[in-house]
Design an enzyme around this catalytic site. Structure first.
Site, PDB file in Angstrom:
ATOM      1  N   THR A  87       0.835  -1.209   0.000  1.00 47.00           N
ATOM      2  CA  THR A  87       0.000   0.000   0.000  1.00 47.00           C
ATOM      3  C   THR A  87       0.866   1.254   0.000  1.00 47.00           C
ATOM      4  O   THR A  87       0.391   2.325  -0.364  1.00 47.00           O
ATOM      5  CB  THR A  87      -0.951   0.034   1.215  1.00 47.00           C
ATOM      6  OG1 THR A  87      -0.197  -0.131   2.423  1.00 47.00           O
ATOM      7  CG2 THR A  87      -2.011  -1.048   1.111  1.00 47.00           C
ATOM      8  N   LYS A 133       0.199   5.055  -1.740  1.00 53.13           N
ATOM      9  CA  LYS A 133       0.324   6.348  -1.059  1.00 53.13           C
ATOM     10  C   LYS A 133       1.297   7.252  -1.800  1.00 53.13           C
ATOM     11  O   LYS A 133       1.056   8.462  -1.962  1.00 53.13           O
ATOM     12  CB  LYS A 133       0.802   6.138   0.382  1.00 53.13           C
ATOM     13  CG  LYS A 133      -0.135   5.314   1.245  1.00 53.13           C
ATOM     14  CD  LYS A 133       0.486   5.037   2.607  1.00 53.13           C
ATOM     15  CE  LYS A 133      -0.381   4.041   3.362  1.00 53.13           C
ATOM     16  NZ  LYS A 133       0.301   2.786   3.659  1.00 53.13           N
TER      17      LYS A 133
END
Length: 809
Positions: free
Chosen positions: A649, A653
């Site tokens: 993830t 971001k």
């Protein structure tokens, strides 16, 4: 709330709580006063939300996870309520620095890496989408650990994040649950029905602390329930005239408190492994009992359980949900096996987060039998019925029974139990899910193809763009409007402006400001001056062999040698930034950290390099630190060995903040590349299929790459020739892992391809217009990776829950 009202209430809170005027208050008192002010609004909406769920008889989802990496909540809660700007203005008018006030809040020590941050993003999206979904976790007293760097080594210290009151939690002592460990189980027939009596067990109290999860621009407030382990105050322990009983009680009290002290106890010893299993059952038992207690208040039959409750287990850690729910349904509520199994397997869903065999948890059979005797019997029965199902109904899999069994070779395989006892099994990126179906869990997919699906991970754009990068958010608002905040796919409208010179100029200004801010932090915290005009190349994630921080360091050393040998070489300045924690017992990872810090010290103090190259290791990586780093990043290092990273993830971001991905074709990198196009991502290295081919054929020979590439040989020899330290054994473990253990993660194989990709990055960066166009393209496509999108897929396709209707705040 307007500024005048907010300022008046802020002043009233300071006066009521601390008997101080704003000009007398400390930063901590200002923080606590604002938190109390926000809590009044939150608590009112929280109670309203519970009433709406109750009156509408809505299906609820409970997300069980060992980690919830929340970060600080004050700024998020202010932002979600629309009070952030008036709060900052009020603080400034009263001579407070808002950043210093906000920093008085400690990062909640409830998680470590991507698993916990994903859970936190999911909670944010659930609340913001008005979905009835809640978290179940443990209230760790000390979290993972606070990382301190001493002479370049990682040192672990307790993280006293609860030394001050946690402003967002509410203790619910009246809802405490008893959890039982050990003891004995005696079967008996009562009224011709087989029952099991559990006796001589150890009692532990699980006390819930509830944390409100506030949605963006909505009155909806969901709940994160965190369980704390406490001893029972049995008078027997105090009334005995024998002193040994008193000391026995102190030992018991201490052993109980250990359960919720630290995240992931060191399981390299039997005692540590036992504590970790105890911790997992503590979470599961308290959570499932609490859910059933709440469900039974509705006076609905247990047959309705799957229609009103969904339980999602985040990785294998909470897999004991399955036998615990079976135990409660049968032993407490009197259901027969078949009905209990039907309800359990229609209620529980499982998310897999790894293809690494060592991360697919296994517990010694005898340990489970001793600690959880009733659950062992239930797991044994599940295993027996599952193996019979294979034998009679899937003869093509008979020769794989030993490998598929839940109990085999003295071990209980939690991933197998999770797949057998769940109605849904999902991977977290398309490639990852394909690997599960085609390789890692292929026989289970053969049996249960309807259970498998993909739900690519996502991130909350409100935290990682709107909050973490307000200048970029403001630019986007001015350019495409504000609809993206609640409809993140609207970010695609940025594509209209990627070639616009005015937009590029503003995008460059925002990035420069963020880099300047991070450079100031690095100088203040570590005394290292970095060039804010250099390429900020960022590698921030858990330290593990497969994430290949080592490959990054080898390239840095290669550049160092290149610049030393060619002092007049024309090059773009580079700043390499690392942030990572290594598990306390993972000695290889700790040696890699020491190598990074040693290389950094050598390069940063070499006058011949000047400002061409800087290396920075930022200690104690956290959500708050990530919020400083990510907006300033130019290059996003996502260089895991292909097939090893389930999703990632951090890659999402960073792209959302305009960094360009340098990555292997692994996890969600594949989907990011497909979204932005091959021209807007830097891809290198082996593919997953090529990695599997090497592993199956055994043809990979790391020494061949060492012998044939002088750049690699030069770098690797430095590990043992006293180039860095007088101790030639400092990095021998790294050296041996590469050349004697044949480089498990193919660092040497991918080195040349990685160097080429880095050269292309430098060339591309020199053309700023081209770079900014690529950066803007990444931002435009990042809405696809919002956790709002992921959560709606879970809600519609797995949990079958729907949004409640709330008035907008």
């Amino acid at each position: 709330m307007n500024k005048e009202t907010f300022a008046a209430q802020f002043q009233e809170e300071l006066l009521t709580t601390f008997s101080k005027q704003p000009d007398e208050a400390t930063n901590k008192e200002a923080f606590q006063a604002i938190a109390l002010l926000v809590n009044k609004e939150v608590n009112s909406n929280w109670q309203q939300t519970k009433q709406v769920h109750l009156s509408n008889d809505e299906k609820q989802m409970y997300y069980f996870s060992m980690e919830f990496l929340l970060g600080r909540l004050l700024e998020t809660n202010l932002l979600n309520h629309g009070w952030y700007d008036v709060c900052c203005e009020t603080l400034k008018e009263n001579d407070f620095n808002p950043d210093e006030v906000f920093q008085e809040e400690a990062d909640a020590g409830l998680g470590n890496g991507g698993l916990g941050r994903l859970a936190a993003c999911f909670l944010d999206s659930l609340a913001s989408l008005n979905l009835p979904g809640h978290g179940i976790g443990i209230r760790y007293k000390y979290g993972l650990f606070q990382q301190k760097m001493v002479n370049g080594y990682q040192v672990e210290l307790p993280d006293y994040w609860l030394k001050d009151d946690y402003m967002w939690e509410t203790k619910r002592s009246e809802k405490a649950i008893e959890v039982h460990f050990g003891g004995h189980v005696k079967p008996a027939y009562v009224d011709n029905k087989l029952v099991f009596e559990h006796y001589d067990y150890e009692k532990v109290l699980a006390v819930p602390y509830d944390v409100p999860i506030v949605g963006y621009a909505t009155d909806n407030v969901n709940t994160l329930r965190l369980w704390s382990a406490e001893s029972t105050n049995n008078p027997f322990h105090f009334n005995s005239v024998q002193g040994k009983d008193y000391y026995h009680y102190l030992d018991y009290k201490r052993s109980v408190e250990k359960i919720s002290e630290f995240l992931y106890p060191d399981d390299s010893s039997y005692e540590g492994k036992l504590l970790r299993l105890k911790q997992q059952y503590f979470l599961v038992s308290a959570g499932v009992q609490s859910i059933l207690n709440q469900f039974l208040k509705s006076n609905q039959p247990l047959s309705e359980l799957p229609n009103k409750i969904a339980i999602q287990i985040n990785d294998t850690h909470p897999t004991l949900v399955i036998p615990e729910l079976m135990r409660l349904l049968m032993d407490v509520h009197g259901l027969g096996w078949d009905l209990a199994w039907e309800l359990t397997t229609k209620t529980v869903a499982y998310t897999n987060h790894t293809t690494l065999s060592e991360a697919l948890e296994k517990w010694p059979e005898e340990m489970v039998r001793e600690l959880l005797p009733r659950h062992y019997l239930i797991i044994e029965e599940i295993n027996e019925r599952f193996c019979q199902d294979i034998w009679f109904n899937h003869p093509e899999l008979r020769d794989q029974i030993a490998d598929m069994a839940i109990i085999s070779y003295g071990q209980i395989h939690m991933a197998h139990l999770a797949m057998v006892g769940s109605f849904s099994v999902n991977g977290v990126a398309k490639l990852h899910t394909d690997i599960l179906k085609d390789r890692v869990m292929k026989p289970f997919y053969t049996m249960y193809p309807e259970r498998f699906s993909n739900k690519t991970n996502g991130i909350t754009h409100r935290r990682w763009l709107l909050h973490a990068n307000p200048e970029l958010a403001s630019l986007l608002n001015e350019t495409i409007g504000k609809s993206w905040i609640q409809e993140p796919k609207e970010l695609i409208n940025v594509l209209k402006y990627v070639g616009d010179s005015a937009f590029q100029s503003e995008l460059a200004r925002v990035k420069k400001k963020n880099k300047s801010r991070l450079a100031s932090y690095i100088n203040h915290k570590h005394g290292i001056l970095v060039d804010e005009n250099s390429i900020f190349d960022v590698h921030i994630k858990r330290l593990h062999g497969y994430k290949r921080q080592l490959l990054n360091v080898f390239h840095i050393l290669h550049l160092y040698h290149l610049y030393r040998e060619n002092p007049s070489m024309n090059s773009t300045p580079r700043t390499f930034i690392f942030g990572a924690k290594a598990a306390p017992s993972y000695h290889f990872a700790k040696h890699v950290i020491k190598l990074i810090t040693t290389v950094a010290d050598k390069i940063n103090h070499d006058p011949a390099i000047k400002d061409k190259l800087k290396v920075v290791f930022l200690e104690n990586y956290s959500v708050s630190l990530a919020e400083k780093i990510i907006p300033a990043s130019d290059v996003s290092e996502q260089i895991s060995t292909a097939s090893k990273e389930a999703s990632g993830t951090g890659n999402m971001k960073l792209m959302m903040n305009g960094a360009l991905t340098l990555g292997t074709q692994d996890g969600a990198n594949v989907e990011i590349g497909a979204a932005v196009g091959s021209d807007n991502i830097f891809t290198f290295g082996l593919t997953a299929d090529e990695v599997f081919e090497y592993q199956q054929s055994g043809k990979y020979k790391a020494r061949d790459y060492y012998n044939s590439d002088f750049r690699l040989r030069n770098v690797i020899d430095q590990l043992i020739n006293q180039s860095f330290t007088q101790d030639d054994v400092e990095f021998k473990d790294i050296y041996y892992s590469l050349l004697f253990n044949n480089d498990e993660y193919f660092v040497l194989r991918d080195f040349d391809s990685y160097v080429e990709a880095q050269q292309l990055i430098e060339q591309t960066y020199r053309d700023q217009s081209s770079w900014l166009k690529k950066s803007a393209t990444n931002i435009a496509h990042s809405g696809k990776f919002s956790s709002d999108h992921t959560i709606m897929e879970y809600a519609n396709e797995i949990w079958n829950i729907s949004s409640s209707q709330y008035s907008k705040a």
